[in-house]
Design an enzyme around this catalytic site. Sequence first.
Site, PDB file in Angstrom:
ATOM      1  N   PRO A 117       0.827  -1.208   0.000  1.00 15.67           N
ATOM      2  CA  PRO A 117       0.000   0.000   0.000  1.00 15.67           C
ATOM      3  C   PRO A 117       0.861   1.257   0.000  1.00 15.67           C
ATOM      4  O   PRO A 117       1.898   1.307   0.663  1.00 15.67           O
ATOM      5  CB  PRO A 117      -0.773  -0.113   1.321  1.00 15.67           C
ATOM      6  CG  PRO A 117       0.147  -0.878   2.214  1.00 15.67           C
ATOM      7  CD  PRO A 117       0.912  -1.823   1.335  1.00 15.67           C
ATOM      8  N   GLY A 118       0.452   2.245  -0.750  1.00 13.21           N
ATOM      9  CA  GLY A 118       1.100   3.552  -0.720  1.00 13.21           C
ATOM     10  C   GLY A 118       0.098   4.573  -0.232  1.00 13.21           C
ATOM     11  O   GLY A 118       0.114   5.028   0.911  1.00 13.21           O
TER      12      GLY A 118
ATOM     13  N   TYR B 259      -5.232  13.562 -13.160  1.00 17.18           N
ATOM     14  CA  TYR B 259      -6.222  12.489 -12.948  1.00 17.18           C
ATOM     15  C   TYR B 259      -7.607  13.029 -12.621  1.00 17.18           C
ATOM     16  O   TYR B 259      -8.427  12.292 -12.077  1.00 17.18           O
ATOM     17  CB  TYR B 259      -5.809  11.584 -11.778  1.00 17.18           C
ATOM     18  CG  TYR B 259      -4.374  11.174 -11.743  1.00 17.18           C
ATOM     19  CD1 TYR B 259      -3.877  10.196 -12.601  1.00 17.18           C
ATOM     20  CD2 TYR B 259      -3.502  11.752 -10.821  1.00 17.18           C
ATOM     21  CE1 TYR B 259      -2.552   9.820 -12.554  1.00 17.18           C
ATOM     22  CE2 TYR B 259      -2.169  11.369 -10.770  1.00 17.18           C
ATOM     23  CZ  TYR B 259      -1.702  10.406 -11.643  1.00 17.18           C
ATOM     24  OH  TYR B 259      -0.401  10.037 -11.592  1.00 17.18           O
TER      25      TYR B 259
ATOM     26  N   CYS C 178       1.195  29.130 -16.120  1.00 16.02           N
ATOM     27  CA  CYS C 178       0.615  29.564 -17.407  1.00 16.02           C
ATOM     28  C   CYS C 178       0.003  28.404 -18.192  1.00 16.02           C
ATOM     29  O   CYS C 178       0.478  28.071 -19.283  1.00 16.02           O
ATOM     30  CB  CYS C 178       1.698  30.226 -18.233  1.00 16.02           C
ATOM     31  SG  CYS C 178       2.658  31.375 -17.267  1.00 16.02           S
TER      32      CYS C 178
ATOM     33  N   TYR D  24       1.316  10.996  -3.485  1.00 15.48           N
ATOM     34  CA  TYR D  24       1.462  11.460  -4.871  1.00 15.48           C
ATOM     35  C   TYR D  24       1.283  12.977  -4.966  1.00 15.48           C
ATOM     36  O   TYR D  24       0.753  13.495  -5.938  1.00 15.48           O
ATOM     37  CB  TYR D  24       0.491  10.711  -5.798  1.00 15.48           C
ATOM     38  CG  TYR D  24       0.608   9.204  -5.656  1.00 15.48           C
ATOM     39  CD1 TYR D  24       1.761   8.549  -6.088  1.00 15.48           C
ATOM     40  CD2 TYR D  24      -0.394   8.447  -5.050  1.00 15.48           C
ATOM     41  CE1 TYR D  24       1.904   7.175  -5.929  1.00 15.48           C
ATOM     42  CE2 TYR D  24      -0.260   7.071  -4.883  1.00 15.48           C
ATOM     43  CZ  TYR D  24       0.887   6.446  -5.325  1.00 15.48           C
ATOM     44  OH  TYR D  24       1.035   5.089  -5.165  1.00 15.48           O
TER      45      TYR D  24
END
Length: 429
Positions: free
Chosen positions: A288-289, A330, A357, A386
Amino acid sequence: MHSFRYHNDRLACEDVDLAAIADAVGTPAYVYSAGTIRENFRRLDRALAGLDHQICYAIKANSNLAILNLLAAEGAGFDIVSGGELFRVLRGGGSADHCTFAGVGKTRAEIEQGLREGVHCFNVESEAELAFIDEVAGALGVTAPVAIRVNPDVDAGTHKYISTGKSQNKFGIGIDRVESLYREAAARRHLRIRGVQTHIGSQILDPAPFAEAIGKLIPIVEALKARYAIEFFSIGGGIGIVYDPALESGSPAWWSASDHPHRITPEAYAEAVVPLLRPLELKILLEPGRFLVGNAGALLASVLYVKKTPAKTFTIVDAAMNDLIRPALYDGYHEIHPLERASVREPVAMDVVGPVCESGDFFAQDRVLSALEAGERVALLSAGAYGFVMSSTYNSRPLLPEVLVNGENWSVIRKRQTYDDLIRGEIVP
Ligand code: LLP
């Protein structure tokens, strides 16, 4: 579970007022709760008590040395995908023999490094890689421990960029080729078969795809155990977290399958997988992360300007897509809350955007939030996984500081980059 709560209208992380951290280190900045990370680890560990298991934290989610150190102290192993990550684990107080080395494109230097340091296992993703690891191990005069990653062809029901267990993804070996590849591995002189691995994707909110993948692999794992005496079965990572509590009863627009309404818990996950795995009598590894660190982190930002156009209200903050790319990449959702809650504020539909930008530089679009004013500070929640690790210096914006809160105390665990850091290593010929 997370530890970001209002106390008297001031947002705190554990027992620390976030405005005090923002005053001291400035914004933008990442803040993590040590207590949440520990609690998440222990809760998952407890849920799996019925299995002989080892949690190997996928450090790609957040690889700050202080976080690795904290999880090493909890008894975590580590799932790594590069030589740099192996270096980090060792510097963070972890040991190589608790590292599984994953990734579809390991280089010779990385394989040599893994062998020299003595990693627990290389997770092999292709025929070519298997042959190459054998060659590199042979050249060093050692034997490489390997597991083959099996792609079970299961739909994890997650965003297409983070779905990995379908046959069209680049990951793993199809079920039909597993037997012949293990035969080949057994015949190679410098390999030692140690286990089998799978991973079907990330931010998975339903236990069913995990159970489906494991169910598909059980007969294969049993055969491998009988034939090669494998020691472990790694069931990968992927346990999802709640980003938007309001959506727990519905589904975010970006789920590929719209019928995954429930939030996953460690207990629900364990209930789905433990009964399948227990009869194997093998060591079960997990990677797991996000589950361990995602809800433990927030990105603090200050409002620079409020820009009203006929079409929209833009709240422009000092953090940007280079600091947290999940919304742009995402369609990631992060809750946004002011550090100090004003008494009466009108709710306003707004886009919360950064200074970069690009029109992809946003944190929220058409979101109804209580009106924000220039100078106010906000926290973007669920940014512990993340977040910082995917940041860049795009637009020559220095990398952010990271802060770890522990009860009433907090420490800077990474300093903000300076302009000199920004150009370090650059050469004008
Ligand atoms: N094991 C393997 C082989 C993986 O590829 C990954 C994640 C994990 C474990 C950990 O997955 P987790 O438990 O964190 O879901 N940047 C994306 C997520 C990328 C996931 C990549 N692989 C995001 O921000 O949503």
